[in-house]
Design a protein around this motif. Structure first.
Motif, PDB file in Angstrom:
ATOM      1  N   PRO A  63       0.803  -1.235   0.000  1.00 39.17           N
ATOM      2  CA  PRO A  63       0.000   0.000   0.000  1.00 39.17           C
ATOM      3  C   PRO A  63       0.834   1.283   0.000  1.00 39.17           C
ATOM      4  CG  PRO A  63      -0.196  -1.172   2.094  1.00 39.17           C
ATOM      5  CD  PRO A  63       0.564  -2.062   1.171  1.00 39.17           C
ATOM      6  N   ALA A  64       1.994   1.278   0.644  1.00 38.24           N
ATOM      7  CA  ALA A  64       2.826   2.489   0.692  1.00 38.24           C
ATOM      8  C   ALA A  64       3.379   2.853  -0.680  1.00 38.24           C
ATOM      9  CB  ALA A  64       3.978   2.291   1.683  1.00 38.24           C
ATOM     10  N   TYR A  65       3.438   1.872  -1.573  1.00 41.30           N
ATOM     11  CA  TYR A  65       3.997   2.115  -2.910  1.00 41.30           C
ATOM     12  C   TYR A  65       3.139   3.113  -3.701  1.00 41.30           C
ATOM     13  CZ  TYR A  65       6.374   1.154  -7.304  1.00 41.30           C
ATOM     14  OH  TYR A  65       7.100   1.280  -8.477  1.00 41.30           O
ATOM     15  N   ARG A  66       1.871   3.275  -3.324  1.00 35.57           N
ATOM     16  CA  ARG A  66       1.005   4.260  -3.982  1.00 35.57           C
ATOM     17  C   ARG A  66       1.584   5.666  -3.890  1.00 35.57           C
ATOM     18  NH1 ARG A  66      -4.242   2.497  -5.007  1.00 35.57           N
ATOM     19  NH2 ARG A  66      -4.917   0.783  -3.718  1.00 35.57           N
ATOM     20  N   ASP A  67       2.352   5.933  -2.841  1.00 37.51           N
ATOM     21  CA  ASP A  67       2.831   7.283  -2.572  1.00 37.51           C
ATOM     22  C   ASP A  67       4.212   7.579  -3.157  1.00 37.51           C
ATOM     23  OD1 ASP A  67       0.492   7.834  -1.146  1.00 37.51           O
ATOM     24  OD2 ASP A  67       1.345   6.947   0.678  1.00 37.51           O
TER      25      ASP A  67
END
Length: 192
Positions: A155-159
Motif C-alpha cells: 500500500p505504501a507504494y502508492r505514494d
C-alpha cells in the motif's frame, strides 16, 4: 553501435548467453539456462529469435581485449565530479538485450551512467529518499512489480514519486546511488 557492426566485431569468439522463457510467464515457468554461442550468431538470434523469447548477454571490458586496437571505451571519459576515473574503465559493462524485455525494480550501490547505443529504453525512477515506501526483495531488488503494482500487498507504494524517462540512441542518464529503477526495452537494445 549497430547490430551489424557488433556482429563483425568478434564474430567467432564464443560467449556465454543467458536464455529464459517468455517474460509474461510466471517465474516458475521461465526456464533459465546458459548457452554458448559464437558472438556473431548471438547478435543475429538476439534480433530475430522466438525460441525461449529471451536471449541476453553482458560483457565486461575484458571481452573486447581480443579485438586488436578496438575498444568500446575509446573516446569516452568519465565525468570527474560524478564517476571515479580510476575505476570507471574496469566497471564498464556492455549489455545486449532483446525487444520487450522488462527489468525488476532495483537500486545500485554506486553511481551509474547509462549510455543508450541502440534501441530505446524506457526507465522508471524512484528517488532514494523514498526507499521506505518501496517493499524490499532479494538482494538489491524490490518485491513489487513496477509495471503492474499490487497496492494491496504494497500500500505504501502508492505514494512513491515515479519519474519516467525514455533514452534514445546517443543519450545518457546519470543514476545516483540508491535510486530505484526499472527498464522496459523497445527494439533490440545495446547499452553501456
Amino acid at each position: 553501435w549497430s547490430l551489424e557492426a557488433l556482429q563483425n566485431l568478434v564474430p567467432h569468439q564464443m560467449v556465454d548467453v543467458i536464455r529464459t522463457g517468455p517474460m509474461d510467464a510466471p517465474p516458475s515457468d521461465r526456464p533459465f539456462e546458459r548457452v554458448k554461442l559464437p558472438f556473431s550468431e548471438f547478435v543475429v538470434r538476439l534480433d530475430t529469435t522466438t525460441e525461449f523469447q529471451r536471449l541476453s548477454f553482458s560483457a565486461r571490458h575484458e571481452f573486447f581485449q581480443a579485438v586488436d586496437g578496438v575498444s568500446p571505451l575509446d573516446g569516452l571519459s568519465p565525468l570527474p565530479s560524478i564517476l571515479d576515473a580510476s575505476r570507471s574503465r574496469e566497471a564498464v559493462t556492455l549489455y545486449l538485450e532483446p525487444d520487450g524485455c522488462r527489468t525488476p525494480l532495483r537500486y545500485e550501490t554506486s553511481n551509474l551512467v547509462l549510455l543508450q547505443l541502440h534501441g530505446r529504453r524506457r526507465i522508471r525512477l524512484i528517488p532514494a529518499i523514498e526507499s521506505a515506501l518501496v517493499p524490499p526483495g532479494p538482494q538489491q531488488a524490490s518485491s513489487v512489480d513496477p509495471w503492474n503494482p499490487n497496492y494491496e500487498r504494497a500500500p505504501a507504494y502508492r505514494d512513491v514519486t515515479v519519474i519516467e524517462q525514455e533514452l534514445q540512441p546517443g543519450e545518457a542518464l546519470f543514476l545516483p546511488v540508491g535510486w530505484w529503477h526499472a527498464e522496459e526495452l523497445h527494439g533490440t537494445n545495446v547499452t553501456m
